[in-house]
Design an enzyme around this catalytic site. Structure first.
Site, PDB file in Angstrom:
ATOM      1  N   LYS A   1      -5.195  -2.594  15.023  1.00  0.00           N
ATOM      2  CA  LYS A   1      -4.683  -1.959  16.266  1.00  0.00           C
ATOM      3  C   LYS A   1      -5.616  -1.930  17.470  1.00  0.00           C
ATOM      4  O   LYS A   1      -6.662  -2.045  17.210  1.00  0.00           O
ATOM      5  CB  LYS A   1      -4.428  -0.482  15.656  1.00  0.00           C
ATOM      6  CG  LYS A   1      -3.514  -0.196  14.765  1.00  0.00           C
ATOM      7  CD  LYS A   1      -3.540   1.209  14.238  1.00  0.00           C
ATOM      8  CE  LYS A   1      -2.355   1.653  13.159  1.00  0.00           C
ATOM      9  NZ  LYS A   1      -2.736   1.119  11.993  1.00  0.00           N
TER      10      LYS A   1
ATOM     11  N   GLU B   1       0.733  -1.298   0.179  1.00  0.00           N
ATOM     12  CA  GLU B   1       0.124   0.217   0.109  1.00  0.00           C
ATOM     13  C   GLU B   1       0.925   1.151  -0.029  1.00  0.00           C
ATOM     14  O   GLU B   1       2.206   1.165   0.456  1.00  0.00           O
ATOM     15  CB  GLU B   1      -0.936  -0.049   1.224  1.00  0.00           C
ATOM     16  CG  GLU B   1      -0.280   0.013   2.581  1.00  0.00           C
ATOM     17  CD  GLU B   1      -0.986   0.549   3.640  1.00  0.00           C
ATOM     18  OE1 GLU B   1      -1.430   1.534   3.701  1.00  0.00           O
ATOM     19  OE2 GLU B   1      -1.082  -0.308   4.726  1.00  0.00           O
TER      20      GLU B   1
ATOM     21  N   SER C   1     -14.321  -0.090   9.241  1.00  0.00           N
ATOM     22  CA  SER C   1     -13.312   0.050   7.968  1.00  0.00           C
ATOM     23  C   SER C   1     -13.732  -0.749   6.808  1.00  0.00           C
ATOM     24  O   SER C   1     -14.266  -1.720   6.726  1.00  0.00           O
ATOM     25  CB  SER C   1     -11.968  -0.495   8.198  1.00  0.00           C
ATOM     26  OG  SER C   1     -11.210  -0.376   7.121  1.00  0.00           O
TER      27      SER C   1
END
Length: 303
Positions: free
Chosen positions: A157, A23, A138
């Site tokens: 996370k 990414e 997300s």
């Protein structure tokens, strides 16, 4: 504009050689300057050192590029006008001729579209705390539910709702393989406190799972390879828990919600740990790039 592959990536895919998608959001939005450009090059070098071709994905002047050259990499690392692009943003950004960095979701979608089967990132996005009120989740999750790619990450996370994220991954049919662990990692820390059903011990075992899924042809969901940092490389768990508690209190006190939550908490971690969290973040992505390259090489050998 469509998708343009670099000559190196196109040749590797045509020859059946291993390729690893990377990414660009971590370069443009996740790491501080000027270290971000150096680390981006280190990530690509780590992939090469483990037998695969790196394919960093991003948008330059409205064109989606798979395999950024050094000029494009530098542009996305140093410009102040780089947009953060999820899947839903790609068409609008292309029409606008924008520069953009791809998230986990958009990188996965683009990589799978051109035939790349393995992707290395730091951490997967997930369900946010208080999502039952905010519906903040997300796009990584729903994208992986329909995208056949292996994502090597260090879990999610711990600032997210880890338990809820695991429930959503199950609901969406996204497989999770713990790499040499039966516990789901929590990004900065090696153990988030949640068990996993499946564990693999080698890149070859991951490649075997990939082949089995392809052979069954039952669904096109992604596979998450949860790769924890070694315990001696993680953020000290006691420090982590203390900083997280302080950060959550800060959010409540300052009324930070929605899209502001993650950057605020990560900035708090960086400040409160005196940069230790950033050093852990870099170790994570390099660790994952290495494993992803080994998985891609094993999958290519099977083919």
């Amino acid at each position: 504009m469509g998708i343009r592959l670099s000559e190196e990536v196109a040749e590797a895919l045509d020859a059946g050689r291993p390729v690893v998608a990377l990414e660009s959001t971590i370069i443009s939005h996740g790491l501080p300057r000027p270290d971000n450009l150096r680390i981006a090059r280190e990530i690509e070098a780590r992939v090469r050192a483990n037998g695969a071709t790196p394919a960093t994905i991003g948008m330059v002047g409205g064109e989606l590029l798979v395999g950024l050259d050094d000029s494009a990499l530098t542009r996305l690392a140093t410009s102040d006008n780089v947009l953060k692009l999820s899947v839903r943003d790609l068409a609008a950004a292309a029409a606008a001729g924008a520069d953009g960095a791809t998230t986990v979701a958009s990188t996965s979608a683009v990589a799978a579209a051109v035939g790349i089967g393995v992707f290395a990132t730091g951490g997967l996005g997930g369900v946010h705390r208080d999502a039952n009120q905010t519906f903040d989740e997300s796009a990584d999750l729903t994208t992986l539910a329909r995208t056949p790619i292996v994502v090597v990450c260090a879990g999610v996370k711990s600032i997210l709702d880890v338990g809820a994220t695991l429930e959503r991954l199950e609901t969406l049919g996204i497989g999770i393989l713990g790499y040499r662990t039966k516990r789901f990692p929590g990004f900065f820390i090696s153990d988030s406190g949640f068990d996993l059903d499946w564990s693999v011990q080698s890149p070859a075992e991951v490649a075997a799972v990939m082949r089995a899924q392809d052979g069954q042809g039952l669904h096109e969901a992604g596979i998450v390879v949860a790769n924890p940092l070694p315990a001696d490389e993680q953020l000290d768990p006691a420090l982590h828990d203390r900083v997280l508690t302080q950060g959550l209190a800060m959010l409540a006190r300052e009324g930070i919600t929605g899209k502001g939550v993650t950057p605020a908490l990560l900035a708090h971690f960086h400040s409160a740990t005196e940069g230790q969290s950033l050093a852990v973040n870099v170790r994570i992505i390099l660790h994952n790039a290495e494993l992803a390259a080994q998985i891609a090489a094993s999958a290519a050998a099977i083919e």
